[in-house]
Design a protein around this motif. Structure first.
Motif, mmCIF file in Angstrom:
data_model
loop_
_atom_site.group_PDB
_atom_site.id
_atom_site.type_symbol
_atom_site.label_atom_id
_atom_site.label_comp_id
_atom_site.label_asym_id
_atom_site.label_seq_id
_atom_site.Cartn_x
_atom_site.Cartn_y
_atom_site.Cartn_z
ATOM 1 N N MET A 72 12.911 -17.834 12.476
ATOM 2 C CA MET A 72 12.899 -19.221 12.954
ATOM 3 C C MET A 72 12.348 -19.298 14.378
ATOM 4 N N LEU A 73 12.718 -18.340 15.226
ATOM 5 C CA LEU A 73 12.198 -18.318 16.595
ATOM 6 C C LEU A 73 10.688 -18.085 16.608
ATOM 7 N N ALA A 74 10.202 -17.335 15.598
ATOM 8 C CA ALA A 74 8.769 -17.030 15.515
ATOM 9 C C ALA A 74 7.988 -18.106 14.761
ATOM 10 N N THR A 75 8.643 -19.186 14.363
ATOM 11 C CA THR A 75 8.079 -20.297 13.575
ATOM 12 C C THR A 75 7.611 -19.850 12.194
ATOM 13 N N ALA A 76 8.135 -18.719 11.714
ATOM 14 C CA ALA A 76 7.817 -18.274 10.351
ATOM 15 C C ALA A 76 8.786 -18.867 9.331
ATOM 16 N N GLU A 77 9.843 -19.506 9.824
ATOM 17 C CA GLU A 77 10.859 -20.114 8.956
ATOM 18 C C GLU A 77 11.273 -21.440 9.575
ATOM 19 N N GLU A 78 11.398 -22.444 8.744
ATOM 20 C CA GLU A 78 11.803 -23.777 9.211
ATOM 21 C C GLU A 78 13.326 -23.870 9.255
ATOM 22 N N PRO A 79 13.920 -24.255 10.398
ATOM 23 C CA PRO A 79 15.373 -24.446 10.434
ATOM 24 C C PRO A 79 15.804 -25.581 9.502
ATOM 25 N N THR A 80 16.992 -25.441 8.916
ATOM 26 C CA THR A 80 17.556 -26.551 8.143
ATOM 27 C C THR A 80 17.985 -27.666 9.097
ATOM 28 N N THR A 81 18.708 -27.267 10.142
ATOM 29 C CA THR A 81 19.060 -28.197 11.232
ATOM 30 C C THR A 81 19.024 -27.414 12.541
ATOM 31 N N GLY A 82 19.025 -28.162 13.650
ATOM 32 C CA GLY A 82 19.068 -27.518 14.961
ATOM 33 C C GLY A 82 17.713 -27.519 15.647
ATOM 34 N N ILE B 59 11.625 -22.904 23.871
ATOM 35 C CA ILE B 59 11.031 -21.713 24.470
ATOM 36 C C ILE B 59 10.557 -22.085 25.863
ATOM 37 N N ASN B 60 11.138 -21.449 26.874
ATOM 38 C CA ASN B 60 10.835 -21.762 28.282
ATOM 39 C C ASN B 60 10.924 -23.273 28.549
ATOM 40 N N GLY B 61 11.918 -23.904 27.939
ATOM 41 C CA GLY B 61 12.183 -25.319 28.177
ATOM 42 C C GLY B 61 11.444 -26.284 27.268
ATOM 43 N N ASP B 62 10.441 -25.790 26.532
ATOM 44 C CA ASP B 62 9.677 -26.658 25.630
ATOM 45 C C ASP B 62 10.202 -26.531 24.207
ATOM 46 N N ARG B 63 10.352 -27.688 23.549
ATOM 47 C CA ARG B 63 10.858 -27.657 22.177
ATOM 48 C C ARG B 63 9.807 -27.057 21.249
ATOM 49 N N LEU C 283 8.098 -26.567 17.750
ATOM 50 C CA LEU C 283 7.900 -27.296 16.500
ATOM 51 C C LEU C 283 6.965 -26.504 15.598
ATOM 52 N N ARG C 284 7.189 -26.575 14.286
ATOM 53 C CA ARG C 284 6.352 -25.805 13.363
ATOM 54 C C ARG C 284 5.027 -26.489 13.068
ATOM 55 N N ASP C 285 4.932 -27.799 13.359
ATOM 56 C CA ASP C 285 3.654 -28.472 13.106
ATOM 57 C C ASP C 285 2.644 -28.108 14.202
ATOM 58 N N LYS C 286 1.558 -28.833 14.303
ATOM 59 C CA LYS C 286 0.471 -28.452 15.199
ATOM 60 C C LYS C 286 0.547 -29.122 16.565
ATOM 61 N N THR C 287 1.733 -29.569 16.962
ATOM 62 C CA THR C 287 1.832 -30.321 18.211
ATOM 63 C C THR C 287 1.920 -29.427 19.452
ATOM 64 N N ASN C 288 2.323 -28.176 19.303
ATOM 65 C CA ASN C 288 2.339 -27.308 20.493
ATOM 66 C C ASN C 288 1.763 -25.915 20.182
ATOM 67 N N PRO C 289 0.487 -25.828 19.823
ATOM 68 C CA PRO C 289 -0.111 -24.537 19.480
ATOM 69 C C PRO C 289 -0.172 -23.570 20.650
ATOM 70 N N LEU D 40 2.043 -23.095 22.965
ATOM 71 C CA LEU D 40 3.335 -22.413 23.070
ATOM 72 C C LEU D 40 3.444 -21.315 22.017
ATOM 73 N N LYS D 41 3.021 -21.606 20.796
ATOM 74 C CA LYS D 41 3.128 -20.614 19.719
ATOM 75 C C LYS D 41 2.252 -19.399 19.983
ATOM 76 N N ARG D 42 1.125 -19.619 20.676
ATOM 77 C CA ARG D 42 0.245 -18.493 21.004
ATOM 78 C C ARG D 42 0.868 -17.581 22.047
ATOM 79 N N ARG D 43 1.913 -18.058 22.708
ATOM 80 C CA ARG D 43 2.587 -17.209 23.707
ATOM 81 C C ARG D 43 3.736 -16.408 23.112
ATOM 82 N N LEU D 44 3.914 -16.459 21.776
ATOM 83 C CA LEU D 44 4.942 -15.681 21.096
ATOM 84 C C LEU D 44 4.328 -14.424 20.484
#
Length: 316
Positions: free
Chosen positions: A51-61, A65-69, A71-77, A79-83
């Protein structure tokens, strides 16, 4: 000054049909930490990491990461590139050379020349595989392959590294090499979340640990706090003489909680409730009682003992 949180989760839950794999987890990891995640198989460690790696979608919660939410969609690519995520079933392409494999992932992360070639040389030096850069992956040992996978995971210079059982199946020398690389990455400022069943490695590497049981995060603390709160002091005593006078002294000492005689019948492990000054006074009392000591060694219960103790507490 309060350190920035590299990871913060709020009520993080993952449910598969009727099975709750991760249950209402509130996790906080400070920037620059090496955080160890421990727990038995099925505790939820891998699902939490996915879930932290965005490979799994949380059911809730929620995940930050460094204060930024996150999201699994394409709104913060960005941030995901920094994982950086190294799963326990890491992918390798045996017919590629070491260089081509890393170059392939560097291109996926859109590293441009001349930085791409520079970065490949940097990570090959870190993982000590520079002399193998033209070798096919199929010819590498398991330890070398695992180091190569770490290189692939950090090629794009992530701010957060997620490592799921990275030393599984490695021999002691390969584990030592891996520990050295993790320490170098931490010194470079990276935050690292690592799960492992090799608790001696985590005790050497980690600044903090979290313990998971049945999907719950039952403990999360700095390693120092954990030892202070849950680790009993032990003193290993050996005598050149008969054990009876030593055991008699132990029975009469108010800070000796219990003891066990070792297999050699000349040594005793004592569980001691005092501090360092009390230990020094205890040693002096044994010498004054003419006990011929050949060893007096103070230590603490290790991480594995703490983990087993907590597990029994949860089960009872």
């Amino acid at each position: 000054m309060v350190k920035e949180l590299a990871i913060r989760t709020c009520g993080l839950t993952k449910q598969f049909d009727r099975h709750v794999a991760v249950n209402d987890v509130d996790l906080e990891i400070q920037a620059g930490e090496v955080y160890g995640l421990i727990g038995p198989n099925g505790a939820g460690k891998t699902t939490l990491m996915r879930m932290l790696a965005t490979a799994e979608e949380p059911t809730t919660g929620e995940i930050y990461i460094n204060g930024d939410r996150l999201l699994r969609d394409k709104t913060n690519p960005t941030l995901k590139r920094r994982l950086g995520y190294l799963p326990d079933d890491y992918p390798l392409y045996d017919d590629l050379t070491v260089w081509d494999y890393l170059d392939y992932f560097a291109r996926l992360y859109r590293l441009r020349e001349p930085r791409r070639t520079q970065r490949l040389h940097e990570v090959l030096e870190l993982i000590q595989l520079g002399n193998k850069r033209h070798s096919q992956i199929s010819t590498l040992s398991r330890g070398m392959k695992q180091r190569l996978c770490l290189a692939r995971t950090i090629i794009h210079e992530p701010i957060l590294l997620l490592l799921d059982e990275p030393v599984s199946g490695l021999d002691p020398i390969a584990r030592m090499h891996f520990r050295e690389m993790i320490k170098a990455l931490q010194e470079a400022g990276m935050t690292i979340l690592i799960s492992s069943h090799v608790l001696s490695d985590l005790a050497e590497l980690c600044t903090s640990v979290g313990i998971m049981e049945l999907g719950f995060l039952v403990e999360s603390a700095s390693l120092k706090q954990l030892y202070q709160r849950l680790s009993r002091q032990q003193i290993l005593l050996s005598t050149l003489g008969n054990l009876e006078p030593l055991l008699s002294e132990l029975k009469n000492h108010c800070l000796v909680e219990e003891w066990e005689v070792m297999l050699d019948k000349q040594s005793v492990r004592v569980y001691f409730s005092g501090n360092q000054e009390d230990s020094a006074l205890f040693l002096r009392s044994l010498i004054e009682a003419n006990i011929p000591l050949s060893e007096f060694h103070c230590t603490q219960e290790d991480l594995e003992t703490i983990f087993l103790k907590l597990g029994h507490k949860q089960a009872s």
